[in-house]
Motif scaffolding. Sequence first.
Motif, PDB file in Angstrom:
ATOM      1  N   ASP A  75       0.837  -1.200   0.000  1.00 29.30           N
ATOM      2  CA  ASP A  75       0.000   0.000   0.000  1.00 29.30           C
ATOM      3  C   ASP A  75       0.867   1.243   0.000  1.00 29.30           C
ATOM      4  OD1 ASP A  75      -2.136  -1.661   0.206  1.00 29.30           O
ATOM      5  OD2 ASP A  75      -2.907  -0.858   2.083  1.00 29.30           O
ATOM      6  N   GLY A  76       0.454   2.242  -0.764  1.00 30.32           N
ATOM      7  CA  GLY A  76       1.189   3.495  -0.776  1.00 30.32           C
ATOM      8  C   GLY A  76       0.332   4.618  -1.328  1.00 30.32           C
ATOM      9  N   ALA A  77       0.822   5.842  -1.206  1.00 32.87           N
ATOM     10  CA  ALA A  77       0.067   7.010  -1.645  1.00 32.87           C
ATOM     11  C   ALA A  77       1.020   8.166  -1.902  1.00 32.87           C
ATOM     12  CB  ALA A  77      -0.968   7.414  -0.597  1.00 32.87           C
ATOM     13  N   ASN A  78       0.514   9.171  -2.591  1.00 31.63           N
ATOM     14  CA  ASN A  78       1.259  10.432  -2.722  1.00 31.63           C
ATOM     15  C   ASN A  78       0.411  11.589  -2.197  1.00 31.63           C
ATOM     16  OD1 ASN A  78      -0.634  10.656  -4.748  1.00 31.63           O
ATOM     17  ND2 ASN A  78       0.822  10.987  -6.414  1.00 31.63           N
ATOM     18  N   LEU A  79      -0.415  11.303  -1.204  1.00 33.39           N
ATOM     19  CA  LEU A  79      -1.312  12.307  -0.638  1.00 33.39           C
ATOM     20  C   LEU A  79      -0.545  13.339   0.181  1.00 33.39           C
ATOM     21  CD1 LEU A  79      -4.115   9.901   0.601  1.00 33.39           C
ATOM     22  CD2 LEU A  79      -4.326  11.517  -1.298  1.00 33.39           C
ATOM     23  N   THR A  80      -0.952  14.576   0.044  1.00 29.92           N
ATOM     24  CA  THR A  80      -0.441  15.657   0.877  1.00 29.92           C
ATOM     25  C   THR A  80      -1.623  16.413   1.468  1.00 29.92           C
ATOM     26  OG1 THR A  80      -0.344  17.180  -1.013  1.00 29.92           O
ATOM     27  CG2 THR A  80       1.651  15.914  -0.503  1.00 29.92           C
ATOM     28  N   VAL A  81      -1.401  17.026   2.634  1.00 29.28           N
ATOM     29  CA  VAL A  81      -2.451  17.794   3.312  1.00 29.28           C
ATOM     30  C   VAL A  81      -1.946  19.214   3.513  1.00 29.28           C
ATOM     31  CG1 VAL A  81      -3.962  17.966   5.313  1.00 29.28           C
ATOM     32  CG2 VAL A  81      -3.238  15.712   4.482  1.00 29.28           C
ATOM     33  N   GLU A  82      -2.547  20.152   2.823  1.00 33.16           N
ATOM     34  CA  GLU A  82      -2.118  21.542   2.902  1.00 33.16           C
ATOM     35  C   GLU A  82      -2.433  22.127   4.278  1.00 33.16           C
ATOM     36  OE1 GLU A  82      -4.125  23.564  -0.242  1.00 33.16           O
ATOM     37  OE2 GLU A  82      -2.844  22.724  -1.811  1.00 33.16           O
ATOM     38  N   GLY A  83      -1.482  22.880   4.800  1.00 33.97           N
ATOM     39  CA  GLY A  83      -1.702  23.596   6.050  1.00 33.97           C
ATOM     40  C   GLY A  83      -1.326  22.841   7.302  1.00 33.97           C
ATOM     41  N   TYR A  84      -0.862  21.579   7.163  1.00 35.84           N
ATOM     42  CA  TYR A  84      -0.478  20.789   8.325  1.00 35.84           C
ATOM     43  C   TYR A  84       0.908  20.198   8.119  1.00 35.84           C
ATOM     44  CZ  TYR A  84      -5.367  20.888   9.877  1.00 35.84           C
ATOM     45  OH  TYR A  84      -6.614  21.290  10.288  1.00 35.84           O
ATOM     46  N   ASP A  85       1.745  20.290   9.148  1.00 34.20           N
ATOM     47  CA  ASP A  85       3.037  19.621   9.093  1.00 34.20           C
ATOM     48  C   ASP A  85       2.882  18.118   9.273  1.00 34.20           C
ATOM     49  OD1 ASP A  85       4.457  21.975   8.720  1.00 34.20           O
ATOM     50  OD2 ASP A  85       4.601  22.351  10.871  1.00 34.20           O
ATOM     51  N   PHE A  86       1.873  17.724  10.065  1.00 32.75           N
ATOM     52  CA  PHE A  86       1.628  16.300  10.302  1.00 32.75           C
ATOM     53  C   PHE A  86       0.129  16.098  10.466  1.00 32.75           C
ATOM     54  CE2 PHE A  86       1.230  12.531  13.073  1.00 32.75           C
ATOM     55  CZ  PHE A  86       1.944  11.616  12.308  1.00 32.75           C
ATOM     56  N   ALA A  87      -0.481  15.391   9.534  1.00 33.33           N
ATOM     57  CA  ALA A  87      -1.926  15.161   9.580  1.00 33.33           C
ATOM     58  C   ALA A  87      -2.234  13.816   8.929  1.00 33.33           C
ATOM     59  CB  ALA A  87      -2.671  16.288   8.856  1.00 33.33           C
ATOM     60  N   PRO A  88      -2.301  12.740   9.716  1.00 35.93           N
ATOM     61  CA  PRO A  88      -2.599  11.416   9.157  1.00 35.93           C
ATOM     62  C   PRO A  88      -3.960  11.408   8.467  1.00 35.93           C
ATOM     63  CG  PRO A  88      -1.791  11.223  11.399  1.00 35.93           C
ATOM     64  CD  PRO A  88      -2.047  12.683  11.162  1.00 35.93           C
ATOM     65  N   SER A  89      -4.038  10.647   7.383  1.00 31.22           N
ATOM     66  CA  SER A  89      -5.288  10.572   6.620  1.00 31.22           C
ATOM     67  C   SER A  89      -6.214   9.493   7.140  1.00 31.22           C
ATOM     68  CB  SER A  89      -4.980  10.309   5.138  1.00 31.22           C
ATOM     69  OG  SER A  89      -4.226   9.120   4.993  1.00 31.22           O
ATOM     70  N   PHE A  90      -5.792   8.796   8.211  1.00 34.65           N
ATOM     71  CA  PHE A  90      -6.620   7.761   8.818  1.00 34.65           C
ATOM     72  C   PHE A  90      -6.477   7.899  10.331  1.00 34.65           C
ATOM     73  CE2 PHE A  90      -8.136   3.347   9.485  1.00 34.65           C
ATOM     74  CZ  PHE A  90      -9.213   3.368   8.618  1.00 34.65           C
ATOM     75  N   SER A  91      -7.307   7.189  11.068  1.00 34.26           N
ATOM     76  CA  SER A  91      -7.308   7.269  12.528  1.00 34.26           C
ATOM     77  C   SER A  91      -5.913   7.067  13.102  1.00 34.26           C
ATOM     78  CB  SER A  91      -8.245   6.190  13.098  1.00 34.26           C
ATOM     79  OG  SER A  91      -7.971   5.958  14.468  1.00 34.26           O
ATOM     80  N   ILE A  92      -5.388   8.064  13.819  1.00 31.98           N
ATOM     81  CA  ILE A  92      -4.051   7.947  14.400  1.00 31.98           C
ATOM     82  C   ILE A  92      -4.047   6.869  15.483  1.00 31.98           C
ATOM     83  CG2 ILE A  92      -4.420   9.737  16.136  1.00 31.98           C
ATOM     84  CD1 ILE A  92      -1.114   8.918  14.278  1.00 31.98           C
ATOM     85  N   TRP A  93      -5.166   6.666  16.172  1.00 32.50           N
ATOM     86  CA  TRP A  93      -5.240   5.604  17.188  1.00 32.50           C
ATOM     87  C   TRP A  93      -4.955   4.258  16.535  1.00 32.50           C
ATOM     88  CZ3 TRP A  93      -6.708   1.145  19.278  1.00 32.50           C
ATOM     89  CH2 TRP A  93      -6.729   1.017  20.669  1.00 32.50           C
ATOM     90  N   THR A  94      -5.637   3.985  15.406  1.00 30.44           N
ATOM     91  CA  THR A  94      -5.437   2.724  14.700  1.00 30.44           C
ATOM     92  C   THR A  94      -4.054   2.655  14.078  1.00 30.44           C
ATOM     93  OG1 THR A  94      -7.803   2.659  14.218  1.00 30.44           O
ATOM     94  CG2 THR A  94      -6.396   1.234  12.906  1.00 30.44           C
ATOM     95  N   THR A  95      -3.584   3.772  13.536  1.00 25.25           N
ATOM     96  CA  THR A  95      -2.266   3.800  12.888  1.00 25.25           C
ATOM     97  C   THR A  95      -1.157   3.469  13.882  1.00 25.25           C
ATOM     98  OG1 THR A  95      -3.053   5.456  11.313  1.00 25.25           O
ATOM     99  CG2 THR A  95      -0.677   5.225  11.554  1.00 25.25           C
TER     100      THR A  95
END
Length: 406
Positions: free
Chosen positions: A172-192
């Motif tokens: 699994d992989g991605a090239n997703l970026t989130v503007e305006g955040y230095d660190f912002a997981p795209s899925f539940s950080i608890w689960t991650t």
Amino acid sequence: MRILIVGAGGVGSAAARIAVRRSFFELLVVADYDPARPQRLVEELGDPRLLAARIDASSAEAVAAVVRAHRITHVLNAVDPRFVMPVFNGCFDAGATYLDMAMSLSSRHPDHPYEKTGVMLGDEQFEAAGRWSDAGRLALVGIGVEPGLSDVFARYAEDELFSSIDELGVRDGANLTVEGYDFAPSFSIWTTIEECLNPPVIFERDRGWYTTAPFSEPEVFHFPEGIGPVECVNVEHEEVILMPRWTGARKVTFKYGLGEEFIGVLRTLHKLGLDSTEPVSVKGVAVAPRDVVAAALPDPATLGDRMKGKTCAGLLVTGLGKDGEPRSVYLYHVVANEWSMAQYNSQAVVWQTAVNPVIALELLAAGTWRGSGVLGPEAFDARPFLDLLAADAPVGYGSPWGMEER
């Protein structure tokens, strides 16, 4: 079919947004501990088949009560995996079919955590398999995207592409970026945190299940449709537990493209003890450090309008083709955030996760998929699922999957 979705977060909300475009159910109850969340969703969607409710997912009795109150036939668990067993048991007690996208939690081996398994993901659920089977009830476990779609790919590969399989390797992989955040997981950080800091599990047919160190065996994997090369590492995941039960693969692995920065953050959280689920006292208030981390980060469900790029879930299969010749195939599914936001107002990762249990529910409603006991997606025919996923609406879900010879 009368459905209950437990959890109105990113994935639960996306599942509701996907389901309302289909006609296979008569009622869909979206329930959450905070009743305002499902109520907002119901008002947004404006479908008379939808209802909002309050539920305490930590209580099997509370789950069973909601199931009985609304005469629910099928329950989709869309909350954190720490609530798997109460929801799972509540469904059994109330006589409902159960589906989840993450299985019961693991615990590491007390003496050799990076060599031997302790309690594995899903062990608690599989211990109850006989009870579910004897009652003629179905618990379909691990039917998100990972686990879920990759497990469907495994069934398809064994049935239609390969005569024997050396390795099923989820990548699994991605090239997703989130503007305006230095660190912002795209899925539940608890689960991650749970997935990434636990000892990863690997399966080999002549050895069984064993563990290794977190983030081990890095490899650069080339993802399709413009995502490109991403470094992937071993991560604990349910596919490694599920696939060996219903396929003859000699080896099963799971590697995820986390990125150096993400791995660094996770290691820092672990070093500081902020990954712990054990409550500590903060000015007289008991709070789990991991819950604090989750509360401090943005809700992944709200990041869609700031996200750009694509996410890819897939399975690299190596072995002998039907002609007996060596073959290597990558089966994959890519979702572009721009598309999922425009079509469903859901960011790519949660939409890609949510579409799979909805397809499974439709196949169960039609009687195309049927069974009893605690079963993974590999226990069912893959072709109807993949056909529905790829077919244009209104027949299917309009999200094609791909296959690359490697």
